[in-house]
Design a protein around this motif. Structure first.
Motif, short mmCIF file in Angstrom:
data_model
loop_
_atom_site.label_atom_id
_atom_site.label_comp_id
_atom_site.label_asym_id
_atom_site.label_seq_id
_atom_site.Cartn_x
_atom_site.Cartn_y
_atom_site.Cartn_z
N LEU A 52 52.47 25.25 45.00
CA LEU A 52 51.46 26.24 45.35
C LEU A 52 50.66 25.79 46.56
O LEU A 52 50.37 26.59 47.46
N GLU B 293 51.94 32.12 30.34
CA GLU B 293 52.63 32.15 31.62
C GLU B 293 53.71 33.22 31.61
O GLU B 293 54.45 33.35 30.64
N GLU C 52 52.97 33.58 44.75
CA GLU C 52 53.00 33.34 43.31
C GLU C 52 53.93 32.18 43.04
O GLU C 52 55.02 32.10 43.60
N LEU D 54 58.64 34.77 35.95
CA LEU D 54 58.61 35.44 37.26
C LEU D 54 59.78 36.38 37.49
O LEU D 54 59.67 37.31 38.29
#
Length: 200
Positions: A90, A24, A98, A27
């Motif tokens: 999401l 992952e 995202e 972000l």
């Protein structure tokens, strides 16, 4: 593990292909990523069982559980619920481009703010990236004003870094509820998500 990822690239790739590990990306720091164990049973084994083999072999599971419950909640249940919350975000936000997690450096306080659920709009070339939501997850503790304050601080820091945070919602995901009045004021930028919301 204390090893650079390029030194163990092949085993990591095999574990990813087997869906036992998930890579992952942070972000807010695109050059950083981390691996998450995808199988809760393996997480449970590593967090609880490996440490307690002697007592488990003696059949003293009740004592092991009493001593391991807090670790189970923080290292097994907590991360699993964070994944569920990201999946919820999401699907709940049709504008999401995202969804993930990330760390926001706070140089003034010499600390970092972990954002458990970050929702970004799709990238729009030439424009600042829009942050739709910043969220914190607590499975076993009621959330209060201090959690919202931390998310507000993260939002301010992201604004200073050039993100578009004009419409950012501060989202608290809790399995144990919220303090009275949290997010209740009209026009609040705070959203509260309960287990009923997650599983509804």
């Amino acid at each position: 593990m204390g090893r650079k990822s390029n030194e163990i690239a092949h085993p990591l790739r095999v574990l990813e292909d087997s869906h036992l590990l998930v890579k992952e990306r942070d972000l807010f720091r695109p050059n950083r990523s981390y691996y998450r164990v995808a199988e809760p049973l393996i997480t449970f084994y590593q967090a609880i069982m490996v440490r307690e083999w002697a007592r488990l072999e003696r059949g003293d599971a009740a004592t092991v559980w009493r001593g391991s419950r807090a670790r189970f909640l923080s290292q097994v249940v907590g991360p699993h619920v964070e994944v569920l919350c990201r999946e919820y975000a999401l699907h709940a936000d049709t504008a999401a481009g995202e969804v993930g997690s990330g760390v926001v450096p706070d140089p003034a306080n010499r600390t970092q703010i972990q954002v458990d659920v970050a929702v970004l709009a799709p990238a729009d070339h030439g424009r600042p990236r829009r942050v739709l939501s910043l969220g914190e997850v607590k499975w076993d503790r009621a959330m209060g004003a201090e959690h919202v304050a931390r998310l507000r601080r993260a939002r301010d820091l992201l604004t200073a870094k050039g993100y578009d945070t004009r419409d950012t919602v501060l989202t608290c995901y809790s399995g144990a509820g919220f303090t009275r009045g949290l997010g209740a004021e009209p026009g609040s930028d705070v959203r509260l998500i309960t287990l009923d919301d997650l599983y509804g």
